[in-house]
Design an enzyme around this catalytic site. Structure first.
Site, PDB file in Angstrom:
ATOM      1  N   HIS A  24       0.844  -1.204   0.000  1.00 48.23           N
ATOM      2  CA  HIS A  24       0.000   0.000   0.000  1.00 48.23           C
ATOM      3  C   HIS A  24       0.875   1.249   0.000  1.00 48.23           C
ATOM      4  O   HIS A  24       1.773   1.374   0.834  1.00 48.23           O
ATOM      5  CB  HIS A  24      -0.900   0.012   1.234  1.00 48.23           C
ATOM      6  CG  HIS A  24      -1.841  -1.150   1.288  1.00 48.23           C
ATOM      7  ND1 HIS A  24      -3.165  -1.054   0.926  1.00 48.23           N
ATOM      8  CD2 HIS A  24      -1.640  -2.444   1.642  1.00 48.23           C
ATOM      9  CE1 HIS A  24      -3.749  -2.244   1.069  1.00 48.23           C
ATOM     10  NE2 HIS A  24      -2.838  -3.107   1.497  1.00 48.23           N
ATOM     11  N   GLU A 203      -8.536 -12.152   5.427  1.00 42.67           N
ATOM     12  CA  GLU A 203      -7.465 -11.629   6.301  1.00 42.67           C
ATOM     13  C   GLU A 203      -8.009 -11.510   7.727  1.00 42.67           C
ATOM     14  O   GLU A 203      -7.400 -11.992   8.672  1.00 42.67           O
ATOM     15  CB  GLU A 203      -6.994 -10.256   5.815  1.00 42.67           C
ATOM     16  CG  GLU A 203      -5.961  -9.582   6.732  1.00 42.67           C
ATOM     17  CD  GLU A 203      -5.756  -8.098   6.439  1.00 42.67           C
ATOM     18  OE1 GLU A 203      -6.649  -7.460   5.832  1.00 42.67           O
ATOM     19  OE2 GLU A 203      -4.705  -7.568   6.850  1.00 42.67           O
TER      20      GLU A 203
HETATM   21  N1  HPA Z   1      -5.840  -4.938   5.068  1.00 51.87           N
HETATM   22  C1  HPA Z   1      -6.820  -4.056   5.016  1.00 51.87           C
HETATM   23  N2  HPA Z   1      -6.610  -2.767   4.823  1.00 51.87           N
HETATM   24  C2  HPA Z   1      -5.359  -2.345   4.669  1.00 51.87           C
HETATM   25  C3  HPA Z   1      -4.305  -3.220   4.714  1.00 51.87           C
HETATM   26  C4  HPA Z   1      -4.556  -4.572   4.883  1.00 51.87           C
HETATM   27  O1  HPA Z   1      -3.656  -5.431   4.887  1.00 51.87           O
HETATM   28  N3  HPA Z   1      -3.180  -2.472   4.538  1.00 51.87           N
HETATM   29  C5  HPA Z   1      -3.569  -1.198   4.390  1.00 51.87           C
HETATM   30  N4  HPA Z   1      -4.891  -1.109   4.460  1.00 51.87           N
HETATM   31 ZN    ZN Z   2      -3.097  -5.005   2.278  1.00 49.22          ZN
END
Ligand code: HPA
Ligand code: ZN
Length: 353
Positions: A24, A203
């Site tokens: 990101h 996740e």
């Molecule tokens: N997950 C969700 N949102 C996020 C992440 C991530 O790994 N990294 C930056 N924003």
């Molecule tokens: Zn991410």
């Protein structure tokens, strides 16, 4: 942490050429740059050193810190600078090709125009392509914590940009309790406009979010995908279809905190099941780790040999959204760099004996 004499692979894995597909922009900003930009823009951070902010116990507390960091990013030049610096740092890790997320909703929440964000990123990409030995395309991430209609507006903006600069869309931010199918209008628009599609899923939420992302939203890749391991039937389908997972092992330890150690990550079991897993860093500025650390930890945790680590680097090429001729050129380059790296390692061993 270098590899021991008995197992040189973790250290050698660090210097492999790499493709990075899950990283990101805002989470890659250098802490020192965030401090400088906050001062310049008159933004009061709650601490002098942003690394003091970087304590999170789960994804949602991480996202709260992410929002604070994003307050420091105000002008197009701020976005130009963090884009360029992120790619400078990538080159130091031998990243030769990156597809990098940007999440404009965070800055837009503080009144920054989408065009300002994008003008800065475009300028940073142009400078980086001129100066640095790395190629980067952007993936616009919609905010899953926000309204689905806002996501559709962002996709409409992405659709108007050069596909060589914005190659696709994704979705990040919170996962818990989010009905991913509500983003269907945004994903349908992306498909109609020829944008590639991915989604953070599995996740901080169940395997069902991966299934929805693939079967309802038409995603071609899944970001993280950790919980795929819970659904063997879905995992077999993902393996068969060569749908890549962009896995971020250290992020899963440090941000989502679903595991205490990379050795507990289902990465190796997913790979054994035939899934096309790739290794990525996620938010290197905020975790203080880099993709080389992820390569090193994966090699050590699963006792992978150098052939396997090289194959993981090549799998990044298979999983990326570059045109076929660019992929072929990357592959040729990686194979040559593998040979050169092995020759250097041999010389070093001989020099020691
Ligand atoms: N997950 C969700 N949102 C996020 C992440 C991530 O790994 N990294 C930056 N924003
Ligand atoms: Zn991410």
């Amino acid at each position: 942490m270098l590899g021991s004499m008995s197992d040189p692979v973790p250290a050698l894995a660090r210097s492999l050429p790499k493709v990075e597909l899950h990283c990101h922009l805002e989470g890659s900003a250098r802490p020192a740059t965030i401090v400088e930009l906050a001062k310049k823009n008159g933004v009061a951070l709650p601490v002098d050193d942003p690394t003091e902010l970087f304590h999170f116990d789960d994804l949602n507390s991480f996202l709260a810190v992410y929002g604070i960091i994003c307050q420091s990013l105000v002008t197009a030049d701020d976005f130009r600078r963090i884009t360029y610096e992120a790619l400078e740092d990538a080159v130091a890790d031998r990243v030769r090709y990156r597809e990098m997320f940007f999440s404009p909703s965070f800055a837009m929440a503080y009144g920054v125009a989408l065009e300002t964000v994008w003008d800065g990123i475009r300028a940073g990409l142009a400078e980086a392509h001129a100066d640095l030995d790395v190629r980067c395309r952007m993936v616009l991430d919609v905010d899953k914590g926000g309204a689905p209609s806002a996501a559709t507006d962002l996709v409409a903006f992405a659709a108007q940009q050069d596909r060589d600069l914005i190659v696709g869309i994704g979705g990040d931010s919170t996962e818990r309790g989010v009905d991913h199918s509500t983003f269907l209008p945004a994903y349908e628009l992306a498909a109609r406009q020829g944008l590639r599609r991915t989604m953070h899923a599995g996740e901080d939420g169940p395997a069902e979010n991966i299934a929805i992302s693939l079967d309802v939203l038409g995603c071609e890749r899944i970001d993280h995908g950790v919980r795929l391991i819970d659904d063997p039937e879905l995992m077999a389908r993902v393996a068969e279809a060569r749908i890549p997972l962009t896995v971020c092992p250290l992020s899963n330890v440090l941000i989502a905190r679903m595991i205490d150690d990379v050795a507990e990550h289902p990465f190796a079991r997913q790979r054994e099941a035939g899934v096309l897993v790739t290794v990525n860093s996620d938010d290197p500025g905020m975790t203080g780790t880099t993709i080389s650390d992820d390569y090193e930890h994966v090699a050590r945790a699963f006792s992978y040999d150098l052939d396997t680590m090289e194959q993981l680097a090549l799998d990044g090429i298979e999983a990326c959204w570059a045109p076929d001729d660019e992929k072929a050129a990357l592959r040729t380059r990686f194979l040559a760099e593998f040979d050169a790296g092995r020759a250097d390692a041999d010389m070093a061993v001989r020099g020691m004996s």
